[in-house]
Enzyme design. Structure first.
Site, short mmCIF file in Angstrom:
data_model
loop_
_atom_site.label_atom_id
_atom_site.label_comp_id
_atom_site.label_asym_id
_atom_site.label_seq_id
_atom_site.Cartn_x
_atom_site.Cartn_y
_atom_site.Cartn_z
N GLU A 92 0.84 -1.19 0.00
CA GLU A 92 0.00 0.00 0.00
C GLU A 92 0.87 1.25 0.00
O GLU A 92 0.57 2.24 -0.67
CB GLU A 92 -0.89 -0.05 1.24
N HIS A 93 1.97 1.19 0.74
CA HIS A 93 2.89 2.33 0.72
C HIS A 93 3.51 2.53 -0.65
O HIS A 93 3.80 3.65 -1.08
CB HIS A 93 4.01 2.10 1.75
N GLU A 169 6.38 4.74 10.63
CA GLU A 169 4.94 4.65 10.89
C GLU A 169 4.66 3.66 12.02
O GLU A 169 3.76 3.87 12.83
CB GLU A 169 4.20 4.22 9.62
#
Lengths: 478, 258
Positions: A92-93, A169
């Site tokens: 997703e990143h 993150e």
């Protein structure tokens, strides 16, 4: 000052009375022109078609001038193994870091020039890439989405760079104790099974996942039968299907070596995990039992049951007049800063629980009253409780669908979970069918005398021993 | 049942700084959804502090996702060893087993407690030597026919008389209507050869004389009560027959009275 306001008010009132305007003086002034039942039935239909390769397209035409269109994929951390846990999140990143056709700059430029928002999320069973844009930009949006999902560049340089972002993150999410607590809850409740994996994955994997791992992940899970192209807003279904045929026909629907990933059931373990740190100001605690799967018929009574317990925050102004009994107690006895009843349901299991945040001197009381509320649900819930909860639930279901994005998300998740979109009218009917007896029976089935899973973060010394919490899952008086 | 405790020690400054404020709006608890970054709000995430954290000494955890729940297979019940099998099916049988074992232990425990308690409390009752004094064992071989022997028993005189056949026949033939306290001889003896009575006159408590009186039994000299060979009152002021105590014959030659 007040005198002049009064004078103006009375003048206006007299003028209105003189005018005798029916609209202004009618009792229906300020009410909707359509009844609730009418609005349910009048909601636009969600249309569903499938391409030859199995990819489904669903859309709701709401007539807005904007739209949300996205790809919902039936894959998540549950499909990952210990070795590649976190691949979905990493992917997703990587999603917006450039495709084979557009570099990152070019991609960003395309999106920005449309004035669109491009987002993604990953959960335990679903992954979504979606774009919010003007309705007229639908073709461009679908094209960009198809590129992002199918022909992601996955350059080595970007992967290395994103590694540190992912690690950062991970570090940041430690600050969101709600997420930490619920992640730990899953980890302990579904220990030893794929549902216990966190979406973020361990830091070790963030450091060692390679391009090949990501490519393998895409190849094993991004398959057409597991994808849904969902859209809501000012879109026509035919146009969307046409665009899907154009861009998504090439999505593979075959697995290598016919190795179709089949989800096996996940064992629930009654257990607890305590992360004690007396330096934290507040304790975050979640207690849950195994709940119902998304497609189970017990979902609606459990949703009603959760509405009976409801939620609470210390900023609520209701005080002792709040409708939920637990909220009343929380307010009057200052039991907690916030609590909410939750039900996370997956394809074959779920977690039904209560999450609360409190200071270190009220943990015991709050846990006692939370479990008391559960026992109440299983034994003595009344007609008025259920009636109030049904109304609150209906209102929240309707209220959540306040925009093209929530609607699109709803469509995507429903088609993945149920194979079709469940319309509000159906939810309404199913909610109406719930009786107190049903709530009692269903709650007893899931809650009464079951081993709970507990996770606690913070200054949790006062949290009772597990055996005490287990004993509070039944009443001897019964 | 299965606990794991971990301290977050050195990470506490991070955790403290970020969660002092109360959550004003509750985030809806989607099933573990993590919002990814969108292009518009691309964060200025650089990596200054990461390397310091990563190379920190062992014992400091990077993230909560690094916590590994240990494998408790050694302690699990067999039906729960397979992580691919739902635990719901076996839950009924597991609970039944646990509750049965608990119930049985509770019952056994109650009985144990009762036994211990009664043992302590009954230690306050009469001791064995006192109880022994309440019985008397008599060798019957030493009493010839027709003879009455007197023993001291529980502070009272005990008469044991070896009756002759004639006496037995006489006593059994006595008409009930003639008796002040009607009792058949059969009801007063276990073995007709032996009459065992307490030698206390039922009138005012004197000790009758054996082999005296008009009826071939006992005669009380104090006020003239005549008893027969069965110890029944025949003449005189006494209202009741002589009391027959509890006795048994462990064998033919001995009697234990009391």
């Amino acid at each position: 000052m007040a005198a002049s306001v009064c004078r103006v008010g009375s003048t206006v009132g007299r003028a209105l009375a003189k005018a005798r305007s029916p609209i202004l003086l009618s009792l229906r002034r300020g009410q909707a022109t359509v009844t609730y039942a009418q609005s349910l039935l009048g909601a636009p239909e969600t249309r569903l078609t499938a391409l030859d390769n199995g990819l489904r397209i669903a859309s709701e035409e709401t007539g807005h001038s904007t739209c949300t269109v996205g790809l919902w994929i039936g894959c998540g951390s549950r499909y990952e193994t210990e070795k590649n846990n976190g691949a979905g999140f990493f992917l997703e990143h990587m999603a917006f870091k450039g495709t084979k056709k557009h570099t990152q700059m070019a991609l960003e430029q395309q999106v920005e020039s449309m004035g669109a928002h491009l987002s993604a999320y990953t959960s335990r069973e679903h992954t979504a890439y979606y774009m919010k844009t003007l309705a007229k930009d639908l073709p461009k949006a679908v094209e960009l989405l198809s590129e992002v999902v199918q022909s992601n560049a996955l350059s080595e340089a970007d992967i290395e760079q994103q590694r540190s972002v992912v690690l950062r993150e991970l570090e940041e999410v430690e600050g969101s104790l709600q997420d930490v607590c619920l992640d730990l809850l899953h980890a302990t409740a579904f220990q030893g099974t794929p549902l216990g994996h966190s979406v973020l994955g361990p830091s070790q994997n963030a450091r060692t996942l390679s391009r090949q791992d990501l490519v393998d992940f895409i190849r094993s899970h991004y398959k057409a039968p597991r994808m849904v192209l969902a859209a809501a807003g000012g879109v026509t279904h035919e146009e969307l299907v046409g665009l899907a045929k154009q861009h998504f026909s090439g999505v593979s629907f075959e697995y290598e070596d016919d190795a179709v990933p089949v989800l096996s059931p996940c064992r629930f373990s009654g257990s607890e995990i305590r992360m004690r740190d007396d330096d934290m100001p507040l304790a975050h605690i979640a207690i849950a039992v195994e709940g119902a799967s998304a497609a189970s018929p017990d979902i609606v009574p459990l949703m009603v049951a959760n509405s009976i317990i409801g939620s609470y925050d210390i900023t609520f102004g209701g005080g002792k007049h709040l409708s939920s009994r637990l909220a009343r107690l929380a307010s009057e006895e200052s039991l907690c800063h916030s609590f909410q009843a939750f039900h996370s349901s997956y394809s074959d299991t779920g977690l039904l629980g209560i999450y609360f945040v409190t200071d270190k001197h009220h943990i015991d009381d709050m846990m006692h009253w939370s479990q008391n509320a559960w026992m109440n649900l299983c034994t003595t819930v009344t007609e008025s409780d259920v009636a109030r909860a049904k109304n609150a639930l209906k209102a929240s279901l309707v209220g959540q669908l306040d925009g093209t994005t929530p609607i699109c998300d709803d469509i995507g998740r429903h088609v993945l979970n149920y194979g079709r979109r469940i319309p509000l009218a159906e939810w309404d009917g199913r909610i109406d069918a719930v009786t107190p007896r049903m709530v009692r029976d269903v709650c007893s089935k899931y809650i009464y005398d079951k081993c709970p899973a507990v996770s606690a973060v913070g200054p949790v010394e006062q949290l009772p021993d597990y055996n005490r919490m287990r004993s509070a899952m039944y009443w001897l008086r019964f | 049942m299965l606990s794991l405790a971990a301290r977050s020690g050195a990470l506490s400054p991070y955790l403290q700084a970020t969660n002092v404020a109360v959550n004003g709006s509750l985030k809806a608890l989607l099933p573990g959804a993590v919002k990814g970054d969108s292009l518009l709000k691309s964060s200025s995430k650089t990596a200054p502090a990461i390397s310091a954290c990563v190379s920190a000494p062992g014992g400091i955890r990077m993230a909560h996702t690094d916590i590994k729940v240990p494998d408790f297979s050694d302690y699990r019940r067999p039906e729960l060893l397979d992580p691919k099998k739902s635990s719901q099916e076996s839950s009924e049988s597991r609970k039944t087993f646990s509750y049965l074992v608990t119930g049985a232990t509770a019952v056994v425990g109650v009985y144990t407690a009762k036994t211990v308690a009664t043992q302590f409390i009954s230690s306050m009752s009469a001791s064995a030597d006192v109880l022994a004094m309440s019985k008397i064992e008599v060798k019957l071989g030493e009493i010839p026919e027709g003879k009455n022997m007197t023993f001291k028993w529980r502070g009272k005189p005990l008469f044991i008389r070896h009756r002759t056949e004639k006496e037995i026949a006489t006593e059994e033939a006595v008409d009930m209507a003639m008796l002040r306290d009607p009792q058949h001889d059969k009801d007063r003896v276990a073995n007709p050869k032996w009459i065992i009575v307490i030698g206390v006159c039922t009138h005012l408590g004197c000790v009758p004389i054996a082999n005296a009186g008009d009826y071939g039994g006992y005669y009380c000299p104090c006020h003239g009560s005549h008893y027969d060979a069965s110890g029944r009152i025949r003449k005189g002021p006494a209202p009741l027959n002589l009391e027959v105590p509890y006795y048994e014959f462990p064998d033919d030659d001995t009697v234990v009275v009391g």
